[in-house]
Design an enzyme around this catalytic site. Sequence first.
Site, PDB file in Angstrom:
ATOM      1  N   ALA A   9     -16.937  92.892  72.013  1.00 14.90           N
ATOM      2  CA  ALA A   9     -18.326  92.864  72.472  1.00 14.90           C
ATOM      3  C   ALA A   9     -19.047  94.167  72.135  1.00 14.90           C
ATOM      4  O   ALA A   9     -19.896  94.632  72.882  1.00 14.90           O
ATOM      5  CB  ALA A   9     -18.367  92.630  73.979  1.00 14.90           C
ATOM      6  N   ALA A  10     -18.711  94.743  70.969  1.00 14.44           N
ATOM      7  CA  ALA A  10     -19.245  96.059  70.619  1.00 14.44           C
ATOM      8  C   ALA A  10     -20.417  96.004  69.657  1.00 14.44           C
ATOM      9  O   ALA A  10     -21.144  96.984  69.504  1.00 14.44           O
ATOM     10  CB  ALA A  10     -18.134  96.927  70.012  1.00 14.44           C
ATOM     11  N   ARG A  15     -29.099  90.771  63.299  1.00 12.26           N
ATOM     12  CA  ARG A  15     -29.868  89.577  62.938  1.00 12.26           C
ATOM     13  C   ARG A  15     -30.542  88.914  64.141  1.00 12.26           C
ATOM     14  O   ARG A  15     -31.398  88.048  63.977  1.00 12.26           O
ATOM     15  CB  ARG A  15     -28.949  88.579  62.235  1.00 12.26           C
ATOM     16  CG  ARG A  15     -28.695  88.928  60.777  1.00 12.26           C
ATOM     17  CD  ARG A  15     -27.792  87.901  60.109  1.00 12.26           C
ATOM     18  NE  ARG A  15     -26.395  88.116  60.461  1.00 12.26           N
ATOM     19  CZ  ARG A  15     -25.407  87.291  60.115  1.00 12.26           C
ATOM     20  NH1 ARG A  15     -25.684  86.180  59.445  1.00 12.26           N
ATOM     21  NH2 ARG A  15     -24.170  87.543  60.453  1.00 12.26           N
ATOM     22  N   GLY A  77     -15.493  97.866  62.024  1.00  6.25           N
ATOM     23  CA  GLY A  77     -14.909  96.577  61.720  1.00  6.25           C
ATOM     24  C   GLY A  77     -14.069  96.024  62.852  1.00  6.25           C
ATOM     25  O   GLY A  77     -13.732  96.722  63.812  1.00  6.25           O
ATOM     26  N   ASP A 102     -19.331  86.580  71.157  1.00  4.36           N
ATOM     27  CA  ASP A 102     -20.502  85.773  70.798  1.00  4.36           C
ATOM     28  C   ASP A 102     -20.118  84.337  70.457  1.00  4.36           C
ATOM     29  O   ASP A 102     -20.787  83.675  69.680  1.00  4.36           O
ATOM     30  CB  ASP A 102     -21.259  86.415  69.632  1.00  4.36           C
ATOM     31  CG  ASP A 102     -20.409  86.514  68.364  1.00  4.36           C
ATOM     32  OD1 ASP A 102     -19.243  86.071  68.374  1.00  4.36           O
ATOM     33  OD2 ASP A 102     -20.916  87.057  67.353  1.00  4.36           O
ATOM     34  N   ASN A 227     -24.975  84.514  65.586  1.00  3.43           N
ATOM     35  CA  ASN A 227     -25.395  85.742  64.906  1.00  3.43           C
ATOM     36  C   ASN A 227     -26.903  85.902  64.840  1.00  3.43           C
ATOM     37  O   ASN A 227     -27.385  86.983  64.510  1.00  3.43           O
ATOM     38  CB  ASN A 227     -24.821  85.765  63.477  1.00  3.43           C
ATOM     39  CG  ASN A 227     -23.320  85.947  63.475  1.00  3.43           C
ATOM     40  OD1 ASN A 227     -22.792  86.805  64.171  1.00  3.43           O
ATOM     41  ND2 ASN A 227     -22.630  85.126  62.707  1.00  3.43           N
ATOM     42  N   LYS A 350     -43.610  80.339 101.861  1.00  6.66           N
ATOM     43  CA  LYS A 350     -42.882  81.523 101.416  1.00  6.66           C
ATOM     44  C   LYS A 350     -42.282  82.243 102.612  1.00  6.66           C
ATOM     45  O   LYS A 350     -42.946  82.467 103.624  1.00  6.66           O
ATOM     46  CB  LYS A 350     -43.818  82.475 100.663  1.00  6.66           C
ATOM     47  CG  LYS A 350     -43.094  83.605  99.992  1.00  6.66           C
ATOM     48  CD  LYS A 350     -43.527  85.013 100.280  1.00  6.66           C
ATOM     49  CE  LYS A 350     -44.395  85.346 101.408  1.00  6.66           C
ATOM     50  NZ  LYS A 350     -44.158  86.725 101.930  1.00  6.66           N
ATOM     51  N   TYR A 365     -50.895  76.613 103.232  1.00 11.02           N
ATOM     52  CA  TYR A 365     -50.078  77.780 102.893  1.00 11.02           C
ATOM     53  C   TYR A 365     -49.432  78.316 104.166  1.00 11.02           C
ATOM     54  O   TYR A 365     -50.117  78.618 105.150  1.00 11.02           O
ATOM     55  CB  TYR A 365     -50.899  78.893 102.250  1.00 11.02           C
ATOM     56  CG  TYR A 365     -50.096  80.167 102.110  1.00 11.02           C
ATOM     57  CD1 TYR A 365     -49.041  80.251 101.205  1.00 11.02           C
ATOM     58  CD2 TYR A 365     -50.356  81.274 102.926  1.00 11.02           C
ATOM     59  CE1 TYR A 365     -48.269  81.399 101.106  1.00 11.02           C
ATOM     60  CE2 TYR A 365     -49.588  82.428 102.829  1.00 11.02           C
ATOM     61  CZ  TYR A 365     -48.548  82.483 101.910  1.00 11.02           C
ATOM     62  OH  TYR A 365     -47.774  83.610 101.821  1.00 11.02           O
TER      63      TYR A 365
END
Length: 458
Positions: A9-10, A15, A77, A102, A227, A350, A365
């Site tokens: 996950a580095a 893109r 890499g 990914d 990607n 709310k 309300y």
Amino acid sequence: MNKFAIILAAGKGTRMKSALPKVLHKVAGKSMLAHVLTSVSEVDMTKNVVIVGHEADRVIATLPRGTQFVKQAEQLGTGHAVKIAADLLANEEGATLVIAGDTPLITGQTIDELFNYHFAQNATATILTAIAPNPTGYGRIVRGADETVEKIVEQKDANDFEKAITEINTGTYVFDNKALFKALGELTTDNAQGEYYLTDVIEIFKKAGQTVAAHVLDDFEESLGVNDRVALAQAEVTMRKRINHGHMVNGVTLIDPATIYIESDVTIEEETIIEPNVTIKGNTFIGKNVLITNGSRIENSEIHSNCEVRNSTVEGSKMSVGSNCGPYAHLRPGTVLSEEVHVGNFVEIKGSTLGKGTKAGHLTYIGNATIGEKVNFGAGTITANYDGQNKFNTEIDDFAFIGSNSTIIAPVHIGKNALTAAGSIVTEDVPEDAVEIGRGKQVNKLGRAKKMPHYRGQ
């Protein structure tokens, strides 16, 4: 046998054209990395290690508590990314899964099958492969005459024959752990990218006469690596189909699944019916025998059995058994509807609790209020709860009757069985059993209308 996992996950994900790290982009409401971690967690792992790099702190902040990670300061890499986990794993006995963060569609079942196949083949390495309709961009699986894996060739290094191969590398592997880290020490950067390819360890194993196996996925879509945003959208569609299929198998009726969006963490019980164009997000629970009609949106809420949500928005709220809302109602965060509460059209609530059997049918309300049982709100009622700086509470006890167009200016308390007259402005407490009338006396000025601009004569 010990099982380990290394989750990659580095990467930056150039893109994606985004400031957000690629693995944190969401599919069905969860980051791609979270999906991978969920699938990995479905297998009995001894230890998981996440390799972080680009925007490392943001990625680390999303990891489940206790997850181990290693920072890759420079991205050289996939082989280099795995190698930096050596301090945590190199001396361990067992098998190690290497999976990209990914690849959100790979399931726990597939990972479990990959481990089992690896052990059954007594392999040093097992590659998860798939047959791609269009293999462009993927590493190709090159097999020998006996169908064993000879090597993996990346797209940029492939010749014309190799480019025609349709069996592709999904980027997911299981390795003998000690053999993996030994081979990583032999990698070089002699390739088109000038990087340490994890795939090169396959050739190292083959030259050493070790077994390299390949387990072919049944469903190519599961192998999708994201990607760019086009692939992200493809993953979203596939995940949505998978989620909706699961709910239908479990007894939920989806009238038109293609138009219904349900995120990963949503729980829905049987006999519930969901009409088209409904969105259900976040950590939401929906009980049995619920009806959710066209156009509704529900997020981070609890909808218990025998409720109805009719073309309404429900956010951070709880609807108890037998309650209903809509059409065109809006339950905002902190709302609790007790059993058999009715909230009608164009009603907004709310941060309030409504007691059992209370009704607010129209154009109302209610904010920051505690409402008792079987209270009736007439149309056009509002609680005026905000003075520009602070919010204030309204309390209304059981069986009170709030007349239409009442304006209740908080803080105020209305007692049990009290009544407010229609059109009242309530600024003081109303005692139990009292009738409150808070409006000016009506005066009729006879003939005065003839002098008004609207007047058009007989």
